[in-house]
Design an enzyme around this catalytic site. Structure first.
Site, PDB file in Angstrom:
ATOM      1  N   GLU A  84      40.780  45.867  40.518  1.00  0.00           N
ATOM      2  CA  GLU A  84      41.324  46.801  41.499  1.00  0.00           C
ATOM      3  C   GLU A  84      40.472  48.070  41.478  1.00  0.00           C
ATOM      4  O   GLU A  84      39.627  48.266  40.598  1.00  0.00           O
ATOM      5  CB  GLU A  84      42.791  47.135  41.195  1.00  0.00           C
ATOM      6  CG  GLU A  84      43.465  47.901  42.326  1.00  0.00           C
ATOM      7  CD  GLU A  84      44.973  48.042  42.162  1.00  0.00           C
ATOM      8  OE1 GLU A  84      45.625  48.458  43.136  1.00  0.00           O
ATOM      9  OE2 GLU A  84      45.487  47.735  41.077  1.00  0.00           O
ATOM     10  N   HIS A  97      40.258  44.018  44.389  1.00  0.00           N
ATOM     11  CA  HIS A  97      41.657  44.043  44.821  1.00  0.00           C
ATOM     12  C   HIS A  97      41.864  45.355  45.576  1.00  0.00           C
ATOM     13  O   HIS A  97      42.223  46.389  45.009  1.00  0.00           O
ATOM     14  CB  HIS A  97      42.593  43.961  43.609  1.00  0.00           C
ATOM     15  CG  HIS A  97      44.050  43.903  43.964  1.00  0.00           C
ATOM     16  ND1 HIS A  97      44.696  42.727  44.239  1.00  0.00           N
ATOM     17  CD2 HIS A  97      44.972  44.881  44.104  1.00  0.00           C
ATOM     18  CE1 HIS A  97      45.967  42.976  44.521  1.00  0.00           C
ATOM     19  NE2 HIS A  97      46.154  44.285  44.447  1.00  0.00           N
ATOM     20  N   ASP A 118      35.514  38.750  39.326  1.00  0.00           N
ATOM     21  CA  ASP A 118      35.355  39.318  40.664  1.00  0.00           C
ATOM     22  C   ASP A 118      36.176  38.502  41.654  1.00  0.00           C
ATOM     23  O   ASP A 118      35.645  37.667  42.388  1.00  0.00           O
ATOM     24  CB  ASP A 118      33.878  39.341  41.053  1.00  0.00           C
ATOM     25  CG  ASP A 118      33.647  39.980  42.418  1.00  0.00           C
ATOM     26  OD1 ASP A 118      34.548  40.696  42.890  1.00  0.00           O
ATOM     27  OD2 ASP A 118      32.572  39.745  42.999  1.00  0.00           O
TER      28      ASP A 118
END
Length: 585
Positions: free
Chosen positions: A563, A511, A554
């Protein structure tokens, strides 16, 4: 028509083939049931792999160059996972110290990922973890000569940002324009937060203070590589210059520089919404005071290259400290800010209801940098013995690390009071050591380890153990830190190396806005993914389990587990650099 259909069929087959190739290129390899540090191991250091649910009794290490077995060992006794319904057995090949490339084999399992044994085995990952900050730079282009395939145009010049009504003063009223360029993107988003920059900068500057010779020789291929300043410090300077611009004229420091809402998944140059500096806060001001005090003593050694910077940092630190003393309870509460002011701000809050730990950290850094006992005596530096791992919301231990670093150089009158700190740090480290038996890592000793940013928990545990090793020279702390390094690079229940671009199975879809939007298969390298988080606050589909140490996916929608963030990369930098130094002395 038949010919046309044949051509179209051929084109379709080629397209499908290409798509499959692209998918295969971008997706990590599947594991074999043998979990290990996917980069490798130091000569003279522990070397352990974990085999999950093994039917085999033995394992073999095979040299990839000769294709011959070079070591055969008995698997350890079964250990029950604390969280999942499975057992593990350890493959311990510590005795194997011959440099080379290897795999592990065990009956009934595919070969392990290949790995190296060599003296500087983690040096490239170490460099990449610092270079990760370069890729987070704002207000500048990233040319191909430095960024490689991840070259991009600059975004967010931040030379004309606006004072939010929550931060307005008579001198700088609402909508007043100011300039606060540079800095790093905080995480997968495009904003800058003083509180999170605080612990990040403190950790990076501490890495340099503890291991200056190592960081002084690294060439990271960044624009400043030939300026006679260590590249690690060059990188911190990019963020420090921004932080200094976030101090108001009265000494207080704006909590963050942000858009009102998070930008979309676009490249930085396409994220052009109006940006604000938001309310000053005591926590931000004290984090700033701590960082600038530490920076003043670090950069005092580079006066010829950076004339006046050390003095400016110390002056800014003292001014911030004074403001915080006069405003000890100005807390950032985003909900209250939004009730009182427009526009609403909905980006990361970094709210903190306690400022005691920030006062301790700032007081420690100012005391060390100035020698002035007024900072030492201004507050109770040791209110209790309940130490907690550093995080953006609890920075007390950051101050203690610095005191321990300079314990033999502090003024004599306070030395006897500070000396018991050694015992406190040892007791804290001893509480960490008994971790996960199933994975033989310090990380995972408690379900509480698996929170948002659990990878940073592992890294910060490693830093705490290394601080204690530096005090005691007891190798159990060094080896405990190394076990967490192995955890981060693949010896964990998810089977992932959590550092992008490093390891056969590492995150491909973090992310992270540039990694999503740049059209490049591989993500920006050297970034530490958040790691398993059973909270799964993002609601993202695809989590394999809600078991604490397996709760990782993932997928770029998974901001709760996948993230990246600067305050997670910073302890990774410290941990990797320390391993390179301490296992190569």
């Amino acid at each position: 028509m038949k010919y046309v259909r044949s051509v179209l069929s051929l084109i379709l087959l080629l397209a499908i083939s290409f798509a499959c190739q692209q998918q295969n290129k971008s997706e990590p390899a599947e594991g074999s049931g043998i979990y290990l540090n996917q980069i490798g191991f130091y000569v003279g250091a522990p070397k352990i792999a974990i085999i999950k649910g093994a039917a085999a009794e033995k394992f073999t290490v095979v040299d990839l160059n000769s294709n011959k077995a070079v070591f055969e060992g008995q698997l350890g006794e079964p250990n029950q996972s604390s969280f999942g319904n499975y057992t593990t057995r350890a493959a311990d090949f510590t005795i194997l110290d011959r440099p080379g490339s290897y795999v592990i084999q065990a009956t009934g399992l595919a070969d392990s990922y290949p790995f190296e044994i060599e003296p500087n085995v983690l040096n490239e990952v170490s460099k990449a973890s610092i270079k990760g900050f370069y890729y987070q730079r704002m207000s500048t282009d990233l040319p191909e000569i430095y960024a490689g395939k991840w070259t991009r145009a600059g975004g967010h010049p931040d030379t004309a940002v606006f004072v939010h009504p929550s931060a307005a003063t008579s001198e700088r009223p609402a909508d007043f324009k100011l300039s606060a360029p540079k800095g790093w993107y905080d995480a997968g988003d495009y904003n800058k937060y003083i509180v999170n920059s605080g612990i990040t900068m403190g950790t990076l500057l501490s890495a340099y203070e503890d291991f200056p010779a190592y960081y002084s020789k690294l060439d990271l291929n960044i624009p400043e590589s030939n300026n006679d300043i260590p590249n690690l410090l060059d990188e911190t300077l990019w963020n420090l210059r921004w932080m200094l611009r976030m101090q108001d004229t009265d000494g207080g420091v704006y909590h963050k520089l942000t858009t009102a809402k998070f930008e979309g998944m676009v490249m930085p140059e396409n994220a052009t919404n109006k940006r604000w500096v938001v309310q000053k806060s005591t926590t931000a001001t004290l984090d700033f005071a701590a960082v600038t005090a530490q920076a003043s003593r670090v950069f005092a050694n580079f006066e010829s290259q950076l004339p006046g910077l050390a003095d400016s940092c110390l002056a800014a630190s003292k001014k911030a400290w004074k403001w915080a003393q006069q405003n000890p309870e100005v807390l950032y509460n985003q909900d209250e800010v939004n009730k009182a002011h427009d526009p609403d701000i909905t980006t990361g809050a970094y709210g903190d209801k306690s400022v005691g730990d920030e006062f301790i950290w700032a007081a420690c850094e100012l005391y060390i940098s100035t020698g002035d006992e007024a900072y030492y005596s201004a507050i109770n530096l040791f209110p209790d013995e309940n130490l907690s791992l550093p995080s953006w919301g609890n920075v007390r231990l950051m101050g203690y690390y610095s005191l321990a670093r300079f314990i033999n150089k502090l003024p004599h009158t306070s030395f006897s009071e500070i000396t018991p700190l050694r015992a406190q740090l040892i007791n804290f480290a001893d509480g960490l050591i008994n971790g996960s038996a199933a994975w033989q890592t310090v990380m995972g000793g408690s379900e509480k380890d698996f929170v948002w940013g659990s990878s940073a928990v592992a890294a910060n545990q490693g830093v705490a153990l290394l601080q204690t090793y530096r005090l005691t020279n007891d190798k159990k702390y060094l080896e405990g830190a190394l076990s967490n390094m192995d955890y981060l690079l693949g010896r964990n229940a998810s089977g992932y190396s959590f550092v992008t671009g490093h390891g056969d199975k590492s995150p491909i879809h973090p992310h992270h806005r540039p990694s999503v939007a740049d059209g490049i298969d591989e993500p920006v390298p050297g970034l530490l993914s958040g790691g398993p988080n059973p909270g799964q606050q993002d609601g993202c589909e695809g989590y394999p389990s809600n078991i604490p140490d397996e709760s990782f996916v993932d997928n770029d929608c998974s901001y709760a587990s996948n993230e990246i963030a600067i305050n997670w990369n910073a302890p990774l930098v410290y941990l990797l650099g320390a391993m390179e130094v301490l296992y190569n002395n």
